[in-house]
Scaffold this motif. Structure first.
Motif, mmCIF file in Angstrom:
data_model
loop_
_atom_site.group_PDB
_atom_site.id
_atom_site.type_symbol
_atom_site.label_atom_id
_atom_site.label_comp_id
_atom_site.label_asym_id
_atom_site.label_seq_id
_atom_site.Cartn_x
_atom_site.Cartn_y
_atom_site.Cartn_z
ATOM 1 N N ALA A 17 -24.294 10.882 -11.788
ATOM 2 C CA ALA A 17 -24.578 12.036 -12.644
ATOM 3 C C ALA A 17 -24.292 13.344 -11.919
ATOM 4 C CB ALA A 17 -26.036 11.997 -13.102
ATOM 5 N N ASN A 18 -24.754 13.449 -10.683
ATOM 6 C CA ASN A 18 -24.665 14.699 -9.937
ATOM 7 C C ASN A 18 -23.223 15.125 -9.690
ATOM 8 O OD1 ASN A 18 -26.184 16.791 -8.646
ATOM 9 N ND2 ASN A 18 -25.602 15.942 -6.655
ATOM 10 N N ALA A 19 -22.321 14.174 -9.544
ATOM 11 C CA ALA A 19 -20.916 14.500 -9.271
ATOM 12 C C ALA A 19 -20.252 15.202 -10.447
ATOM 13 C CB ALA A 19 -20.140 13.225 -8.938
ATOM 14 N N HIS A 20 -20.839 15.063 -11.640
ATOM 15 C CA HIS A 20 -20.189 15.566 -12.843
ATOM 16 C C HIS A 20 -21.025 16.612 -13.575
ATOM 17 C CE1 HIS A 20 -17.083 12.524 -12.373
ATOM 18 N NE2 HIS A 20 -18.050 11.668 -12.109
ATOM 19 N N GLY A 21 -21.979 17.233 -12.867
ATOM 20 C CA GLY A 21 -22.768 18.294 -13.462
ATOM 21 C C GLY A 21 -23.718 17.828 -14.542
ATOM 22 N N LEU A 22 -24.137 16.565 -14.488
ATOM 23 C CA LEU A 22 -25.040 16.012 -15.494
ATOM 24 C C LEU A 22 -26.496 16.047 -15.047
ATOM 25 C CD1 LEU A 22 -22.933 12.898 -16.608
ATOM 26 C CD2 LEU A 22 -22.992 15.186 -17.630
ATOM 27 N N GLY A 23 -26.777 16.783 -13.980
ATOM 28 C CA GLY A 23 -28.128 16.838 -13.447
ATOM 29 C C GLY A 23 -28.329 15.807 -12.349
ATOM 30 N N GLU A 24 -29.437 15.921 -11.650
ATOM 31 C CA GLU A 24 -29.674 15.034 -10.507
ATOM 32 C C GLU A 24 -30.137 13.646 -10.921
ATOM 33 O OE1 GLU A 24 -32.321 17.112 -7.849
ATOM 34 O OE2 GLU A 24 -30.626 18.165 -6.926
ATOM 35 N N ARG A 25 -30.874 13.530 -11.984
ATOM 36 C CA ARG A 25 -31.318 12.242 -12.545
ATOM 37 C C ARG A 25 -31.734 11.244 -11.465
ATOM 38 N NH1 ARG A 25 -26.685 10.967 -16.884
ATOM 39 N NH2 ARG A 25 -27.196 8.861 -16.209
ATOM 40 N N PRO A 26 -32.732 11.582 -10.649
ATOM 41 C CA PRO A 26 -33.110 10.698 -9.541
ATOM 42 C C PRO A 26 -33.544 9.320 -10.001
ATOM 43 C CG PRO A 26 -34.771 12.405 -9.900
ATOM 44 C CD PRO A 26 -33.588 12.774 -10.734
ATOM 45 N N GLU A 27 -33.148 8.331 -9.223
ATOM 46 C CA GLU A 27 -33.492 6.932 -9.467
ATOM 47 C C GLU A 27 -33.930 6.286 -8.164
ATOM 48 O OE1 GLU A 27 -30.113 5.717 -12.818
ATOM 49 O OE2 GLU A 27 -30.355 4.558 -10.986
ATOM 50 N N PRO A 28 -34.733 5.219 -8.240
ATOM 51 C CA PRO A 28 -35.041 4.451 -7.034
ATOM 52 C C PRO A 28 -33.759 3.933 -6.379
ATOM 53 C CG PRO A 28 -36.550 3.856 -8.792
ATOM 54 C CD PRO A 28 -35.502 4.735 -9.404
ATOM 55 N N LEU A 29 -33.756 3.994 -5.060
ATOM 56 C CA LEU A 29 -32.607 3.572 -4.254
ATOM 57 C C LEU A 29 -33.044 2.418 -3.353
ATOM 58 C CD1 LEU A 29 -29.687 4.174 -3.135
ATOM 59 C CD2 LEU A 29 -30.809 5.711 -1.493
ATOM 60 N N TYR A 30 -32.183 1.416 -3.219
ATOM 61 C CA TYR A 30 -32.511 0.223 -2.437
ATOM 62 C C TYR A 30 -31.376 -0.100 -1.470
ATOM 63 C CZ TYR A 30 -35.340 -0.391 -6.685
ATOM 64 O OH TYR A 30 -36.179 -0.199 -7.751
ATOM 65 N N THR A 31 -31.737 -0.764 -0.380
ATOM 66 C CA THR A 31 -30.740 -1.431 0.447
ATOM 67 C C THR A 31 -30.733 -2.899 0.041
ATOM 68 O OG1 THR A 31 -31.035 0.092 2.304
ATOM 69 C CG2 THR A 31 -30.010 -2.025 2.785
ATOM 70 N N VAL A 32 -29.550 -3.384 -0.331
ATOM 71 C CA VAL A 32 -29.398 -4.753 -0.809
ATOM 72 C C VAL A 32 -28.450 -5.497 0.130
ATOM 73 C CG1 VAL A 32 -28.727 -6.221 -2.751
ATOM 74 C CG2 VAL A 32 -29.719 -3.959 -3.185
ATOM 75 N N ALA A 33 -28.850 -6.687 0.539
ATOM 76 C CA ALA A 33 -28.043 -7.507 1.451
ATOM 77 C C ALA A 33 -27.318 -8.592 0.657
ATOM 78 C CB ALA A 33 -28.931 -8.142 2.517
ATOM 79 N N PHE A 34 -26.026 -8.759 0.965
ATOM 80 C CA PHE A 34 -25.187 -9.796 0.367
ATOM 81 C C PHE A 34 -24.612 -10.647 1.490
ATOM 82 C CE2 PHE A 34 -25.057 -6.022 -2.240
ATOM 83 C CZ PHE A 34 -25.201 -6.486 -3.540
ATOM 84 N N THR A 35 -24.502 -11.941 1.269
ATOM 85 C CA THR A 35 -23.846 -12.755 2.287
ATOM 86 C C THR A 35 -22.350 -12.456 2.259
ATOM 87 O OG1 THR A 35 -23.432 -14.643 0.830
ATOM 88 C CG2 THR A 35 -25.563 -14.578 1.987
ATOM 89 N N ALA A 36 -21.765 -12.382 3.441
ATOM 90 C CA ALA A 36 -20.341 -12.078 3.539
ATOM 91 C C ALA A 36 -19.504 -13.133 2.821
ATOM 92 C CB ALA A 36 -19.933 -11.969 5.005
ATOM 93 N N ALA A 37 -19.944 -14.390 2.899
ATOM 94 C CA ALA A 37 -19.196 -15.460 2.245
ATOM 95 C C ALA A 37 -19.170 -15.274 0.731
ATOM 96 C CB ALA A 37 -19.795 -16.818 2.605
ATOM 97 N N ASP A 38 -20.260 -14.772 0.139
ATOM 98 C CA ASP A 38 -20.288 -14.526 -1.300
ATOM 99 C C ASP A 38 -19.294 -13.436 -1.689
ATOM 100 O OD1 ASP A 38 -22.181 -16.455 -1.804
ATOM 101 O OD2 ASP A 38 -23.868 -15.054 -1.905
ATOM 102 N N LEU A 39 -19.191 -12.399 -0.866
ATOM 103 C CA LEU A 39 -18.317 -11.274 -1.202
ATOM 104 C C LEU A 39 -16.849 -11.573 -0.935
ATOM 105 C CD1 LEU A 39 -20.312 -8.159 0.077
ATOM 106 C CD2 LEU A 39 -20.324 -9.222 -2.186
ATOM 107 N N TRP A 40 -16.577 -12.239 0.186
ATOM 108 C CA TRP A 40 -15.184 -12.376 0.626
ATOM 109 C C TRP A 40 -14.625 -13.791 0.461
ATOM 110 C CZ3 TRP A 40 -14.926 -7.551 0.592
ATOM 111 C CH2 TRP A 40 -15.808 -6.718 1.284
ATOM 112 N N GLY A 41 -15.490 -14.749 0.067
ATOM 113 C CA GLY A 41 -15.028 -16.122 -0.042
ATOM 114 C C GLY A 41 -15.256 -16.915 1.229
ATOM 115 N N GLU A 42 -15.261 -16.240 2.355
ATOM 116 C CA GLU A 42 -15.596 -16.855 3.639
ATOM 117 C C GLU A 42 -16.065 -15.747 4.571
ATOM 118 O OE1 GLU A 42 -11.969 -17.701 6.235
ATOM 119 O OE2 GLU A 42 -11.136 -17.862 4.207
ATOM 120 N N ALA A 43 -16.822 -16.125 5.579
ATOM 121 C CA ALA A 43 -17.373 -15.152 6.519
ATOM 122 C C ALA A 43 -16.681 -15.274 7.866
ATOM 123 C CB ALA A 43 -18.876 -15.369 6.684
#
Length: 223
Positions: free
Chosen positions: A178-204
């Motif tokens: 939102a903020n990048a386009h002048g739509l206001g700050e519209r704050p939301e909860p932010l999280y750190t999320v962990a993904f296994t490398a094998a899930d993202l890339w097919g292999e780690a």
């Protein structure tokens, strides 16, 4: 559709050589000037950091691929200055303002150090988090700005539609989409999320490798 900057997991690119501590080094003198101009222009208050990031990722693919780090900064800055009416294309070509004069929000050199030390916190009051550490979540698919077609988002394409685990909850932060386009700050909860490398890339590359991403609540649904 993703932009040229969203390169994770793409075949054919050379190896990534990390800089020490993730810092891009200042080399030739023009690098220093590029950084100074970017800070001075940002100090005018005509755009947010999210707007400037979107300007860089919106460079033409040909230019984005051939420009160096600070060349990307300068090209995007020129686009923003013209877009916001602060500079004309003729002034850019001539290298001189017409008429010459100081902007009322001129960011003077002596103010730079204290401003950088203060930083720009993006935490804001906002909704209570819907997820907690340990929760399994899935990212939305496709990775896109839900409000602006082709707009800015911090959800990378390689993580779209993937399932991960919340490992940290950071409270509410300004939503860049939102903020990048002048739509206001519209704050939301932010999280750190962990993904296994094998899930993202097919292999780690190594056993147990994972990728962690900071993701806003609207990017996520329960898995």
């Amino acid at each position: 559709m993703t932009r040229v900057h969203d390169m994770g997991g793409r075949y054919g690119d050379p190896a990534v050589i990390p800089e020490p501590q993730g810092i891009v080094p200042i080399g030739p003198e023009w690098h220093r000037k590029a950084l100074a101009l970017t800070l001075a222009a940002g100090g005018l208050g005509a755009w947010s950091i999210d707007t400037s990031r979107h300007a860089r990722e919106s460079l033409s693919p040909k230019d984005y691929a051939r420009f160096s780090y600070y060349e990307k900064w300068m090209a995007a800055l020129a686009d923003l200055l013209v877009e916001k009416g602060l500079v004309t294309k003729d002034e850019l070509a001539a290298g001189t303002a017409e008429p010459a004069g100081a902007h009322p929000k001129l960011f003077r050199a002596e103010a730079v150090g204290p401003a950088l030390k203060r930083g720009s916190p993006y935490t804001r009051p906002g909704a209570e988090p819907a997820f907690a550490p340990g929760d399994r979540v899935r990212t939305r698919l496709p990775a896109r700005n839900a409000d602006i077609p082709g707009g800015h988002t911090r959800l990378p394409a390689y993580a779209a539609g993937q399932t991960g685990t919340v490992i940290l909850s950071h409270g509410a932060h300004v939503l860049p989409d939102a903020n990048a386009h002048g739509l206001g700050e519209r704050p939301e909860p932010l999280y750190t999320v962990a993904f296994t490398a094998a899930d993202l890339w097919g292999e780690a590359e190594g056993e147990g490798d994972e990728v962690t991403l900071d993701l806003w609540q609207s990017y996520l649904v329960p898995a």
